[in-house]
Design an enzyme around this catalytic site. Structure first.
Site, PDB file in Angstrom:
ATOM      1  N   LYS B 184       3.260  13.579  -4.705  1.00  0.00           N
ATOM      2  CA  LYS B 184       2.714  13.534  -3.037  1.00  0.00           C
ATOM      3  C   LYS B 184       4.145  12.978  -2.126  1.00  0.00           C
ATOM      4  O   LYS B 184       4.247  11.805  -2.158  1.00  0.00           O
ATOM      5  CB  LYS B 184       1.389  12.996  -3.049  1.00  0.00           C
ATOM      6  CG  LYS B 184       1.230  12.724  -0.610  1.00  0.00           C
ATOM      7  CD  LYS B 184      -0.193  12.199  -0.610  1.00  0.00           C
ATOM      8  CE  LYS B 184       1.046  11.018  -0.381  1.00  0.00           C
ATOM      9  NZ  LYS B 184       1.526  10.736   1.527  1.00  0.00           N
ATOM     10  N   GLY B 236       6.808   1.950  -1.465  1.00  0.00           N
ATOM     11  CA  GLY B 236       6.078   2.685  -0.285  1.00  0.00           C
ATOM     12  C   GLY B 236       5.603   0.977   0.735  1.00  0.00           C
ATOM     13  O   GLY B 236       6.486   0.148  -0.110  1.00  0.00           O
ATOM     14  N   SER B 237       5.213   0.712   1.451  1.00  0.00           N
ATOM     15  CA  SER B 237       4.793  -0.349   2.208  1.00  0.00           C
ATOM     16  C   SER B 237       3.976  -1.255   1.115  1.00  0.00           C
ATOM     17  O   SER B 237       2.916  -0.344  -0.069  1.00  0.00           O
ATOM     18  CB  SER B 237       3.925  -0.292   3.511  1.00  0.00           C
ATOM     19  OG  SER B 237       2.802  -0.104   2.683  1.00  0.00           O
ATOM     20  N   THR B 238       3.566  -2.728   1.417  1.00  0.00           N
ATOM     21  CA  THR B 238       3.267  -3.535   0.323  1.00  0.00           C
ATOM     22  C   THR B 238       1.362  -3.316   0.731  1.00  0.00           C
ATOM     23  O   THR B 238       1.201  -3.363  -0.349  1.00  0.00           O
ATOM     24  CB  THR B 238       3.557  -4.757   1.019  1.00  0.00           C
ATOM     25  OG1 THR B 238       4.490  -5.240   0.400  1.00  0.00           O
ATOM     26  CG2 THR B 238       2.782  -6.037   0.018  1.00  0.00           C
ATOM     27  N   GLU B 258       7.381   0.183  -6.479  1.00  0.00           N
ATOM     28  CA  GLU B 258       8.198  -0.242  -5.627  1.00  0.00           C
ATOM     29  C   GLU B 258       7.805  -0.784  -3.929  1.00  0.00           C
ATOM     30  O   GLU B 258       7.755   0.237  -2.977  1.00  0.00           O
ATOM     31  CB  GLU B 258       9.015   0.834  -5.258  1.00  0.00           C
ATOM     32  CG  GLU B 258       9.258   1.156  -6.484  1.00  0.00           C
ATOM     33  CD  GLU B 258      10.146   0.083  -7.388  1.00  0.00           C
ATOM     34  OE1 GLU B 258      11.289  -1.092  -7.045  1.00  0.00           O
ATOM     35  OE2 GLU B 258      10.817  -0.290  -8.349  1.00  0.00           O
ATOM     36  N   CYS B 292      14.032  -0.360   1.710  1.00  0.00           N
ATOM     37  CA  CYS B 292      12.995  -1.717   1.834  1.00  0.00           C
ATOM     38  C   CYS B 292      13.954  -2.988   0.983  1.00  0.00           C
ATOM     39  O   CYS B 292      13.587  -4.001   1.519  1.00  0.00           O
ATOM     40  CB  CYS B 292      12.128  -1.173   0.986  1.00  0.00           C
ATOM     41  SG  CYS B 292      12.586   0.070  -0.381  1.00  0.00           S
ATOM     42  N   GLU B 389       8.582  -7.544   7.195  1.00  0.00           N
ATOM     43  CA  GLU B 389       9.262  -6.290   7.412  1.00  0.00           C
ATOM     44  C   GLU B 389       9.373  -5.768   8.601  1.00  0.00           C
ATOM     45  O   GLU B 389       8.582  -4.803   8.998  1.00  0.00           O
ATOM     46  CB  GLU B 389       9.195  -5.466   6.229  1.00  0.00           C
ATOM     47  CG  GLU B 389      10.464  -4.179   5.709  1.00  0.00           C
ATOM     48  CD  GLU B 389       9.400  -3.226   4.538  1.00  0.00           C
ATOM     49  OE1 GLU B 389       8.694  -3.170   3.998  1.00  0.00           O
ATOM     50  OE2 GLU B 389      10.932  -3.155   4.064  1.00  0.00           O
TER      51      GLU B 389
END
Lengths: 318, 478
Positions: B184, B236-238, B258, B292, B389
């Site tokens: 996706k 992607g995001s944490t 990641e 990132c 971030e």
């Protein structure tokens, strides 16, 4: 190392003894080879088109030191070169003049005569060019000869042997002596970067030449390979930029040898623009030491104006 | 013209053929539409609508997973490694052939400068496929046992910052190891993944080996939670990573994550100064800071702070912000309105907390999403902009006095994806690299990627590695 906050006074201080000079030069920040080459490669990808290209081509022509430095040079050859310098494209009077004609000392008078009233300078290599391997007395006399014959600019070579063996004081004194012998003539100091090999050396030699009174720092004699490269010129442009920050003085830069195409010349102009800044985009502060570059610039210029590439025979050999 | 001003040098869009609407790519075919609500993807540089894209609902995801399962069982799993390699090499070559088209499409959909998509993203995409193609028949030498086996169906969810590159990081090792995939792409940048679907068709890849389902978070959730997915890979995001970790906890799914970063870029007083400035710029302004592993925390030794700052600002003033398709653009558009709002909010917080904000003078285009390159000075560890971030072209500058203090500050973060060291002293580079809790430590460079080099994080930056031999391991059961 804080080049930015050291003023003219403290710089005079660093040249007060060989030991101080040495410590200053060795204290200059290092140059990372990979990083410097990567930066030069990035600057090479700038796309210069249409109006920007047209401006750049004319600017590059006006920055050329049209050069002949052959043992076989004759007054006839120099006269032909001077005619070309004055009117690079006989078919198009709007093509700008070059900045200077560069010859050996014994041909300065011929060039001076041919260029009278044109505004084009005569530059002469001196100081036992290209190796620089003779006594200081001879180098001084060589310089005086050139100036006495009317040279407006003197291109001297540094003693690479002395530099590589760490005798910075000797190199400094020699440049300073030639500076004095050259009188009012503009002094270009040739570092012969192909023999200095490392970028650290290029940066040190640049500073050394500027501290000793160079008006210009120049990459190469054209007799040693590699001659001018973009990363070497980048490092030298950084040095003149930092020297300007420290002293307020503008020192010129001249890559010489191996720059043959308009495309290459434009890469250098982009590097000047983005490193030392737009002030340096001026024949007073940036020159190309080249002979075959001119015709490619003229060809590209005609292409922009007319839409087609003329053949090489549409331009004069010299 | 009396100055050397670069005339616009836009890359032509003519090479790209964008359809008005796209279906899902399932079992080797583009389906008509998903069962969700179609959405539009826009060019962040102009807000122009580029195409309408289908949203895959749970039923579509199920169809895709079933296609992937069938392809795994019948074709791809049993296939000899050397034959899988042929397909991967073919894909790699097709990517090279269509490189210019893919670069333009990526810059249009993502907003990143063509200089980067052309010179960095797409060449790396091809390099990843070439690299993993070489591994496909040598899995027993990957150091994960004599007879490593693929997991089966990999469900992969990728972000919008490097749409095509992240696809390559996910799909190339998965296929080389013998897995089939359902991927996706991010909802704001689906177009290159759909172009990749065409490349799979061109390469005659067996149906079902690669399936692309477009959609937003809901689609991703359906994919990750699908009971027949064996391996989950997410970049992607944490926050989303945490949710995925929770949802797969207790299942037998393998997972790699990641996630975010807040990398320290550490500058010592003996650093090669001009290259360091380039490295700082590349560390934070590459891809508008949508990276990132971006070097978003600059740690400068106090003795050279003034000089570094002065040189950095002078360099920032030469950055060219604008049309991503212009070959001379250094900084393109922010990917979405939502991301721009987040960057603005965090920058405002930086100011409110007393940090000093500086940007060079630069004119931003009227349409689209833009943020100027920005540096914050006077930042301390306690500031939010030094901890969270931002994922934008915003750099926070902190100082340190000793190497030990630099290490302490660099490690004092919930993240641990990357770090940079700038010094002429080789022994210090090695000492620092051993102390830093970061997956990648760059020395006298930053943001360099290579398919042979593993990449991944510590702490909240996730777990697992991508790239290199380690990247294969994540796709092999052993």
């Amino acid at each position: 190392m804080t080049t930015l906050d050291s003023g003219v006074d403290s710089l005079a201080d660093v040249t007060s003894s060989e030991d101080r000079l040495r410590r200053f030069l060795l204290g200059l920040p290092g140059v990372d080879q990979v990083g410097a080459e990567a930066r030069a490669a990035t600057l090479s990808t700038r796309s210069i088109k249409t109006t920007a290209k047209s401006y750049a081509l004319d600017l590059a022509i006006s920055m050329i030191d049209l050069t002949t430095l052959e043992g076989q040079d004759t007054p006839g050859k120099v006269r032909a070169l001077c005619a070309k310098a004055k009117r690079p494209d006989p078919a198009d009077p709007t093509a700008p003049q070059v900045a200077a004609v560069c010859v050996y000392p014994d041909l300065v008078a011929t060039a001076k005569h041919e260029l009278k009233g044109s505004g084009i300078n005569v530059a002469s290599v001196a100081t036992a060019f290209p190796s620089g391997r003779s006594s200081l007395a001879i180098k001084i006399q060589d310089t005086k000869d050139a100036v006495a014959s009317g040279a407006d600019e003197v291109d001297m070579v540094i003693d690479r042997g002395a530099f590589l063996s760490g005798r910075y004081g000797l190199v400094f004194d020699e440049i300073a002596a030639i500076r004095e012998a050259a009188g009012d003539a503009h002094l270009k100091v040739i570092l012969e970067t192909g023999e200095l090999v490392t970028y650290d050396n290029v940066r040190r030699a640049s500073w050394l030449a500027m501290l000793a009174g160079a008006d210009f720092i120049k990459t190469s004699t054209g007799k040693v390979s590699p001659a001018a490269t973009l990363p070497v010129t980048l490092v030298m442009l950084e040095a003149v930029r930092d020297y300007h920050e420290a002293t307020g003085l503008h020192i010129g830069v001249k890559p010489a040898g191996g720059i043959r195409t308009a495309k290459d010349a434009i890469k250098y102009l982009v590097t000047v623009n983005e490193t030392a800044g737009p002030d340096w985009l001026d024949p007073e502060l940036f020159r190309f030491g080249a002979s075959s570059l001119l015709n490619d610039l003229l060809m590209q210029r005609t292409k922009l104006a007319t839409g087609y590439y003329p053949g090489p025979d549409y331009f004069t050999l010299d | 013209m009396s100055r050397f001003e670069y005339a616009p040098a836009p890359e032509s869009r003519a090479i790209v053929d964008i359809k008005s609407s796209y279906g899902l790519f399932i079992n080797g075919q583009f389906t008509d539409a998903g069962d969700g609500k179609p959405f539009k993807t826009v060019s962040p540089a102009s807000e122009e609508v580029l195409a309408e894209v289908s949203e895959a609902g749970p039923a579509d995801v199920d169809k895709a997973v079933r296609a992937a399962r069938k392809a795994f069982d019948k074709v791809w799993g049993p296939m000899a490694g050397r034959d899988r390699a042929k397909y991967l090499f073919r894909i790699a070559r097709l990517i090279q052939e269509r490189a210019r088209e893919l670069a333009v499409l990526e810059s249009l959909d993502n907003g990143k400068p063509i200089r980067e998509s052309r010179d960095v993203d797409i060449p790396l995409v091809a390099a990843h496929f070439f690299y993993y193609a070489g591994w496909a028949d040598k899995l027993e030498y990957a150091g994960v046992g004599d007879d490593p086996q693929p997991w089966g169906v990999a469900g992969q969810v990728i972000p919008w910052n490097f749409p095509m590159l992240m696809l390559a990081w996910k799909i190339a090792p998965a296929l080389a190891a013998g897995n089939t995939v359902v991927l996706k792409p991010a909802e704001t940048t689906p177009l290159t993944a759909l172009a990749f679907a065409e490349i799979c068709q061109q390469a005659d890849l067996p149906p079902g080996v690669v399936n692309i389902v477009t959609g937003a978070g809901r689609t991703g959730q359906a994919l990750v939670e699908h009971p027949d997915v064996n391996k989950v890979a997410f970049t992607g995001s944490t926050a989303v990573g945490r949710a995925i970790a929770k949802s797969v906890a207790g299942t037998d799914k393998a997972v790699t994550l990641e996630l975010g970063g807040k990398a320290a870029n550490i500058v010592f007083e003996d650093a090669p100064i001009d290259q360091t400035i380039e490295g700082i710029v590349n560390g934070i302004f590459f891809n508008q800071g949508h990276v990132c592993c971006a070097g978003s925390r600059l740690l400068v030794q106090e003795s050279v702070y003034d000089e570094v700052l002065a040189r950095l600002k002078r360099r920032m003033a030469t950055l060219r912000v604008g049309d991503p398709l212009d070959k001379n653009t250094d900084i393109g558009a922010i990917n979405s309105a939502a991301q721009l709002a987040k960057i603005r909010e965090l920058s405002q917080i930086g100011e409110d907390e007393g940090a000093e904000r500086w940007s060079p003078e630069c004119e931003l285009p009227a349409n689209g999403f833009w943020f100027p390159p920005t540096v914050f000075t006077g930042v301390s560890q306690a500031h939010r902009i030094a901890r969270e971030e931002i994922f934008g072209p915003v750099l926070s500058v902190l100082t340190f006095r000793t190497p030990a203090e630099a290490v302490e500050k660099a490690n004092n973060t919930p993240f641990g994806l990357s770090a940079g060291i700038w010094t002429d002293k080789g022994s210090r580079i090695l000492w620092m690299a051993n102390q830093l809790r970061a997956g990648v430590v760059w020395a006298n460079t930053f943001n360099r990627f290579d398919p042979t080099s593993p990449f991944g994080g510590y702490k909240e930056s996730g777990y697992g590695r991508e790239g290199g031999r380690h990247g294969l391991e994540a796709y092999l059961a052993h």
